[in-house]
Design a protein around this motif. Structure first.
Motif: not given
Length: 77
Positions: A27-29, A34-35, A40-41, A63-64
């Motif tokens: 599975a691709a991200p 993602f963002c 907030l986190q 990428g991430l």
């Protein structure tokens, strides 16, 4: 007769082993999600000290990338 059973038992046990492989691609991200909520986190993680630096990038070719830096307690910017 007993010898045949003794010799066949390991073969029967080995024949019962299951082996499989998946042809499904990994599975691709999820770049779009993602963002979400990361800032907030970051604020929740840093708490009262506050956020010094925050960045979040999500792109298929890049990428991430996620960075959250908290201020040191007592530090002011």
């Amino acid at each position: 007769m007993f010898r045949i059973l003794v010799l066949l038992a390991p073969a029967v046990l080995l024949a019962g082993c299951i082996s499989f492989s998946s042809s499904e691609p990994a599975a691709a991200p999820d770049y779009a999600a993602f963002c979400q909520e990361k800032e907030l986190q970051c604020r929740e993680i840093c708490g009262n000290a506050g956020v010094q630096a925050f960045s979040c990038k999500a792109a298929p070719r890049e990428g991430l990338e996620y960075q959250c830096q908290c201020k040191k307690p007592g530090q002011r910017l």
